[in-house]
Design a protein around this motif. Structure first.
Motif, PDB file in Angstrom:
ATOM      1  N   PHE A 164       0.825  -1.213   0.000  1.00  0.00           N
ATOM      2  CA  PHE A 164       0.000   0.000   0.000  1.00  0.00           C
ATOM      3  C   PHE A 164       0.857   1.261   0.000  1.00  0.00           C
ATOM      4  O   PHE A 164       0.516   2.253  -0.636  1.00  0.00           O
ATOM      5  CB  PHE A 164      -0.979  -0.003   1.172  1.00  0.00           C
ATOM      6  CG  PHE A 164      -2.108  -0.965   0.973  1.00  0.00           C
ATOM      7  CD1 PHE A 164      -3.063  -0.764  -0.020  1.00  0.00           C
ATOM      8  CD2 PHE A 164      -2.213  -2.098   1.754  1.00  0.00           C
ATOM      9  CE1 PHE A 164      -4.093  -1.665  -0.228  1.00  0.00           C
ATOM     10  CE2 PHE A 164      -3.248  -3.006   1.564  1.00  0.00           C
ATOM     11  CZ  PHE A 164      -4.184  -2.784   0.565  1.00  0.00           C
ATOM     12  N   ASP A 165       1.988   1.226   0.695  1.00  0.00           N
ATOM     13  CA  ASP A 165       2.873   2.397   0.739  1.00  0.00           C
ATOM     14  C   ASP A 165       3.588   2.646  -0.584  1.00  0.00           C
ATOM     15  O   ASP A 165       3.867   3.796  -0.930  1.00  0.00           O
ATOM     16  CB  ASP A 165       3.920   2.241   1.849  1.00  0.00           C
ATOM     17  CG  ASP A 165       3.334   2.349   3.245  1.00  0.00           C
ATOM     18  OD1 ASP A 165       2.177   2.810   3.387  1.00  0.00           O
ATOM     19  OD2 ASP A 165       4.031   1.962   4.206  1.00  0.00           O
ATOM     20  N   ASN A 166       3.912   1.591  -1.315  1.00  0.00           N
ATOM     21  CA  ASN A 166       4.777   1.716  -2.488  1.00  0.00           C
ATOM     22  C   ASN A 166       4.093   1.470  -3.830  1.00  0.00           C
ATOM     23  O   ASN A 166       4.723   1.635  -4.879  1.00  0.00           O
ATOM     24  CB  ASN A 166       5.967   0.751  -2.353  1.00  0.00           C
ATOM     25  CG  ASN A 166       6.806   1.073  -1.145  1.00  0.00           C
ATOM     26  OD1 ASN A 166       7.138   2.222  -0.896  1.00  0.00           O
ATOM     27  ND2 ASN A 166       7.139   0.055  -0.370  1.00  0.00           N
ATOM     28  N   PHE A 167       2.838   1.055  -3.808  1.00  0.00           N
ATOM     29  CA  PHE A 167       2.169   0.672  -5.052  1.00  0.00           C
ATOM     30  C   PHE A 167       2.203   1.768  -6.110  1.00  0.00           C
ATOM     31  O   PHE A 167       2.566   1.526  -7.263  1.00  0.00           O
ATOM     32  CB  PHE A 167       0.717   0.245  -4.793  1.00  0.00           C
ATOM     33  CG  PHE A 167      -0.038  -0.011  -6.067  1.00  0.00           C
ATOM     34  CD1 PHE A 167       0.153  -1.180  -6.777  1.00  0.00           C
ATOM     35  CD2 PHE A 167      -0.920   0.934  -6.583  1.00  0.00           C
ATOM     36  CE1 PHE A 167      -0.522  -1.414  -7.970  1.00  0.00           C
ATOM     37  CE2 PHE A 167      -1.601   0.710  -7.768  1.00  0.00           C
ATOM     38  CZ  PHE A 167      -1.397  -0.470  -8.455  1.00  0.00           C
ATOM     39  N   ALA A 168       1.805   2.984  -5.764  1.00  0.00           N
ATOM     40  CA  ALA A 168       1.708   4.063  -6.758  1.00  0.00           C
ATOM     41  C   ALA A 168       3.065   4.319  -7.410  1.00  0.00           C
ATOM     42  O   ALA A 168       3.147   4.476  -8.640  1.00  0.00           O
ATOM     43  CB  ALA A 168       1.162   5.337  -6.116  1.00  0.00           C
ATOM     44  N   GLU A 169       4.114   4.319  -6.615  1.00  0.00           N
ATOM     45  CA  GLU A 169       5.459   4.573  -7.148  1.00  0.00           C
ATOM     46  C   GLU A 169       5.901   3.456  -8.097  1.00  0.00           C
ATOM     47  O   GLU A 169       6.366   3.715  -9.212  1.00  0.00           O
ATOM     48  CB  GLU A 169       6.455   4.686  -5.995  1.00  0.00           C
ATOM     49  CG  GLU A 169       7.905   4.826  -6.443  1.00  0.00           C
ATOM     50  CD  GLU A 169       8.880   4.758  -5.283  1.00  0.00           C
ATOM     51  OE1 GLU A 169      10.065   4.509  -5.566  1.00  0.00           O
ATOM     52  OE2 GLU A 169       8.474   4.920  -4.121  1.00  0.00           O
ATOM     53  N   VAL A 170       5.752   2.223  -7.664  1.00  0.00           N
ATOM     54  CA  VAL A 170       6.174   1.089  -8.491  1.00  0.00           C
ATOM     55  C   VAL A 170       5.296   0.988  -9.739  1.00  0.00           C
ATOM     56  O   VAL A 170       5.801   0.773 -10.843  1.00  0.00           O
ATOM     57  CB  VAL A 170       6.131  -0.227  -7.679  1.00  0.00           C
ATOM     58  CG1 VAL A 170       6.425  -1.436  -8.560  1.00  0.00           C
ATOM     59  CG2 VAL A 170       7.121  -0.164  -6.517  1.00  0.00           C
ATOM     60  N   ASP A 171       3.999   1.167  -9.579  1.00  0.00           N
ATOM     61  CA  ASP A 171       3.079   1.076 -10.714  1.00  0.00           C
ATOM     62  C   ASP A 171       3.389   2.142 -11.760  1.00  0.00           C
ATOM     63  O   ASP A 171       3.320   1.868 -12.967  1.00  0.00           O
ATOM     64  CB  ASP A 171       1.629   1.189 -10.231  1.00  0.00           C
ATOM     65  CG  ASP A 171       0.624   0.864 -11.304  1.00  0.00           C
ATOM     66  OD1 ASP A 171       0.850  -0.103 -12.077  1.00  0.00           O
ATOM     67  OD2 ASP A 171      -0.408   1.555 -11.377  1.00  0.00           O
ATOM     68  N   SER A 172       3.738   3.346 -11.324  1.00  0.00           N
ATOM     69  CA  SER A 172       4.031   4.424 -12.287  1.00  0.00           C
ATOM     70  C   SER A 172       5.265   4.102 -13.125  1.00  0.00           C
ATOM     71  O   SER A 172       5.365   4.524 -14.271  1.00  0.00           O
ATOM     72  CB  SER A 172       4.222   5.761 -11.564  1.00  0.00           C
ATOM     73  OG  SER A 172       5.431   5.754 -10.824  1.00  0.00           O
TER      74      SER A 172
END
Length: 179
Positions: A164-172
């Motif tokens: 949940f903390d890192n999803f947006a960064e990794v997904d981008s």
């Protein structure tokens, strides 16, 4: 409730709930295809359990895919899509954990062995949401004496928090990769 019942993963209850939530949150927007875009930008973690390497049945596992208790959440793969994990979803889930230094393991079902399934492939098929099937390793699944490692509960919680903390960064960083 069975997976293929009207109230299970194969029914419309999840899609209906998502559509209602989207409609409630979209306000005055009448944007076409909002459900479809939301599904494409979503990610489903189908969290269940995983078969740990059993000391009495070590020959049932591939030598490179033998999940051990206390060694991390297991990302589950199956060539026949009994699990919904793809190379992309596995990488995304693993990378989120790696950023927080949380261990992961992989399990690939031997192609000469049968395999159970989860609701992951059913929901992925019905909703079009990128999905990864994962689980905490356990011994004696479906028996009267199932057991898992006590440390795995903490590892699992840390992994999900890292996701949940890192999803947006990794997904981008994976925007150009098709799931």
């Amino acid at each position: 409730v069975g997976s293929d019942s009207t109230a299970g993963a194969g029914g419309t209850v999840v899609a209906d709930a998502l559509r209602r939530a989207i409609n409630a949150l979209r306000g005055e927007s009448k944007a076409e295809g909002l459900f479809e875009r939301t599904a494409r930008n979503s990610f489903l973690v189908s969290a269940d359990m995983a078969h740990a390497l059993h000391p009495n049945y070590m020959d049932k596992h591939e030598s490179n895919h033998a999940p051990k208790m206390h060694k991390g959440v297991v990302v589950k793969h199956n060539a026949n899509q009994r699990y919904a994990t793809t190379a992309v979803t596995a990488t995304l889930f693993r990378e989120c954990a790696a950023l927080a230094e949380v261990p992961t393991q992989d399990f690939v079902v031997r192609n000469d062995m049968g395999c159970g399934s989860t609701i992951g492939p059913i929901l992925a098929t019905n909703l079009g949401i990128r999905t990864v099937d994962v689980g905490v390793p356990q011994l004696s699944m479906h028996s009267i004496r199932e057991m898992c490692g006590t440390e795995d509960i903490d590892i699992c919680a840390r992994h999900f928090t890292a996701f949940f903390d890192n999803f947006a960064e990794v997904d981008s960083k994976m925007d150009d990769v098709d799931a």
